[in-house]
Motif scaffolding. Structure first.
Motif, PDB file in Angstrom:
ATOM      1  N   GLN A 147       0.821  -1.208   0.000  1.00  0.00           N
ATOM      2  CA  GLN A 147       0.000   0.000   0.000  1.00  0.00           C
ATOM      3  C   GLN A 147       0.862   1.269   0.000  1.00  0.00           C
ATOM      4  O   GLN A 147       0.548   2.241  -0.668  1.00  0.00           O
ATOM      5  N   ASN A 148       1.972   1.220   0.791  1.00  0.00           N
ATOM      6  CA  ASN A 148       2.839   2.401   0.848  1.00  0.00           C
ATOM      7  C   ASN A 148       3.568   2.621  -0.467  1.00  0.00           C
ATOM      8  O   ASN A 148       3.711   3.752  -0.919  1.00  0.00           O
TER       9      ASN A 148
ATOM     10  N   ARG B 225     -12.765   0.824  -8.627  1.00  0.00           N
ATOM     11  CA  ARG B 225     -11.989  -0.261  -8.018  1.00  0.00           C
ATOM     12  C   ARG B 225     -10.623   0.214  -7.524  1.00  0.00           C
ATOM     13  O   ARG B 225     -10.097  -0.288  -6.540  1.00  0.00           O
ATOM     14  N   PHE B 226     -10.066   1.223  -8.219  1.00  0.00           N
ATOM     15  CA  PHE B 226      -8.753   1.734  -7.801  1.00  0.00           C
ATOM     16  C   PHE B 226      -8.852   2.578  -6.529  1.00  0.00           C
ATOM     17  O   PHE B 226      -7.900   2.710  -5.783  1.00  0.00           O
ATOM     18  N   LEU B 227     -10.043   3.150  -6.330  1.00  0.00           N
ATOM     19  CA  LEU B 227     -10.223   3.991  -5.147  1.00  0.00           C
ATOM     20  C   LEU B 227     -10.237   3.165  -3.872  1.00  0.00           C
ATOM     21  O   LEU B 227      -9.906   3.655  -2.802  1.00  0.00           O
ATOM     22  N   THR B 228     -10.648   1.891  -3.977  1.00  0.00           N
ATOM     23  CA  THR B 228     -10.767   1.064  -2.771  1.00  0.00           C
ATOM     24  C   THR B 228      -9.606   0.083  -2.642  1.00  0.00           C
ATOM     25  O   THR B 228      -9.588  -0.731  -1.729  1.00  0.00           O
TER      26      THR B 228
ATOM     27  N   ASP C  49      -6.518  -4.061   0.320  1.00  0.00           N
ATOM     28  CA  ASP C  49      -5.242  -4.681   0.687  1.00  0.00           C
ATOM     29  C   ASP C  49      -5.055  -4.680   2.198  1.00  0.00           C
ATOM     30  O   ASP C  49      -4.574  -5.647   2.783  1.00  0.00           O
ATOM     31  N   GLU C  50      -5.456  -3.584   2.811  1.00  0.00           N
ATOM     32  CA  GLU C  50      -5.327  -3.450   4.260  1.00  0.00           C
ATOM     33  C   GLU C  50      -6.147  -4.540   4.960  1.00  0.00           C
ATOM     34  O   GLU C  50      -5.674  -5.178   5.893  1.00  0.00           O
ATOM     35  N   ARG C  51      -7.369  -4.762   4.450  1.00  0.00           N
ATOM     36  CA  ARG C  51      -8.246  -5.779   5.028  1.00  0.00           C
ATOM     37  C   ARG C  51      -7.616  -7.164   4.883  1.00  0.00           C
ATOM     38  O   ARG C  51      -7.608  -7.962   5.813  1.00  0.00           O
ATOM     39  N   ARG C  52      -7.051  -7.423   3.691  1.00  0.00           N
ATOM     40  CA  ARG C  52      -6.430  -8.724   3.450  1.00  0.00           C
ATOM     41  C   ARG C  52      -5.261  -8.938   4.403  1.00  0.00           C
ATOM     42  O   ARG C  52      -5.115 -10.001   4.996  1.00  0.00           O
TER      43      ARG C  52
END
Ligand SMILES: [K+]
Ligand SMILES: [K+]
Lengths: 265, 265
Positions: B7-8, B248-251, B256-259
């Motif tokens: 994510q970073n 889809r790119f906005l979320t 990824d954080e949830r995963r």
């Protein structure tokens, strides 16, 4: 297909809400502004007549002069397209703020502007949502650390806490920004707050625009940087809030649709 | 916490991309517009001087006249705040287009405008995404029926097909809109296309604004309705496309954080 699914009901309700909201808004704006409009127009036109008769300007010349003045507004505000000005303009395109304080005059500029927006707006949207989401993660982490420091028993940080912090943060950005712009531009605090608000909601009327006085775009580097950072940081904070408050509603229909498909399968 | 998560890396890449995009854009806008700006400014200022010397207008009076003309622009364009005008304005607020062809002049109007945008923009965003998603479902359904009609073996409709149809549809809206506005406003086709594009991307510079000629806002009901329907339908089509291409790119980060959390648990 034709029975009223939850998604259709939701969409219809939203359409009804939006139209009601528009009609009510129109009525209120009419009530607030109409009277002042007529008064102000009459006052301005009488001023115009006074000047025209003082100098005895013909209709033709006056129309010519009017068009000339309308076109020179942005030039009186300083050089607009040297690099820092072009950067400021490009920023108002990709963020979709679009003040319109200065717009491309050449055909090439107009065509390039369209292609530039086509890729730039989605890129910028995804970037701000991405940074906003990181900001939320950072706030969650910081809140946890603070709770650890104070040795609080319950160290859970809920989404509501993060929303409260981003709301505080956006109020802070708005009020601090308003203070700075009111200092730099000589606007009253309310006008300056209104400028910041209209900018960060990306409405960007262009009735108040920063960096349009005393060649600030070319001369005052510190102020140029401040204005650009204000827009970038402000939009990040707003995006962080939107990420928590609005994004889930944008995907609601799609998620319901997916659930329906799974249930049907 | 500090190791470089996906994510970073993504967020950093997006920031670098956006800044590069802004710098390149600024350089191109500078190259396209700077020369024309100087020429045009010199030409307009020489016109101004010619008129000033013809009538021998003093500096003080000329500045007064300039301010007067700047303020009367919207009044020369017709009554702006009677109901239909106020509705048009309210629409440019909640969609965040914000032409700025006419802006609240009273303190009450400015304050109300801020509150109005605060609730209206999210409402409008959710509404357009919702209707856009319904439009996509309808297109999928229609494509399936067409394939059935032609008795095609493979009746699956992929997302790519729907994206192609919405892209076609938005090109159609833009080009037809451009044709109509060029007829009503007397703009060249490219200018008219540029107006439609800048409107539907919600940039809304306000250098070209529909309904600002010959009291159209109060007199030409058909044209008023056409302009409002153009904005509403156009934004719906764009939202349908954004729903498939950008949402889809906005979320992405959030998912990824949830995963990551699930994997850590
Ligand atoms: K805008
Ligand atoms: K705008």
């Amino acid at each position: 297909m034709m029975k009223l699914k939850r998604q259709n009901v939701r969409t219809l309700s939203l359409i009804v809400c939006t139209f009601t909201y528009l009609l009510v808004g129109a009525a209120i704006f009419d009530a607030l502004e109409s009277e002042n409009e007529v008064k102000r127009r009459d006052h301005l036109l009488s001023e115009e007549n006074m000047l025209r008769s003082r100098y005895n300007i013909t209709d033709e010349d006056f129309n010519f002069l009017r068009r000339n003045v309308e076109r020179t507004v942005s030039y009186y505000a300083g050089i607009q397209w040297k690099f820092s000005g072009a950067f400021y303009f490009a920023l108002t395109v990709v963020t979709a703020i679009g003040y319109g304080h200065s717009t491309p005059q050449t055909t090439g500029g107009k065509i390039f502007c369209m292609f530039y927006a086509l890729a730039g707006i989605p890129l910028c949207l995804v970037m701000f949502q991405s940074v906003g989401e990181r900001l939320n993660i950072f706030i969650t982490y910081a809140l946890k650390q603070i709770r650890k420091c104070f040795k609080l028993h319950n160290q859970e940080v809920s989404e509501t806490h993060v929303i409260l912090v981003t709301t505080q943060l956006s109020s802070l950005v708005l009020s601090m920004g308003a203070l700075m712009f009111s200092y730099y531009e000589g606007w009253r605090y309310l006008e300056s707050f209104y400028y910041c608000f209209i900018t960060l909601t990306t409405i960007g009327f262009g009735d108040y625009v920063a960096l349009q006085k005393g060649e600030a775009l070319q001369q005052d580097v510190k102020y140029v940087i401040f204005s650009i950072v204000f827009i970038l940081f402000g939009l990040t904070v707003i995006s962080a809030e939107m990420n928590l408050l609005v994004l889930r509603f944008l995907t609601m229909n799609t998620e319901d649709e997916r659930r329906d498909e799974l249930e049907a399968a």
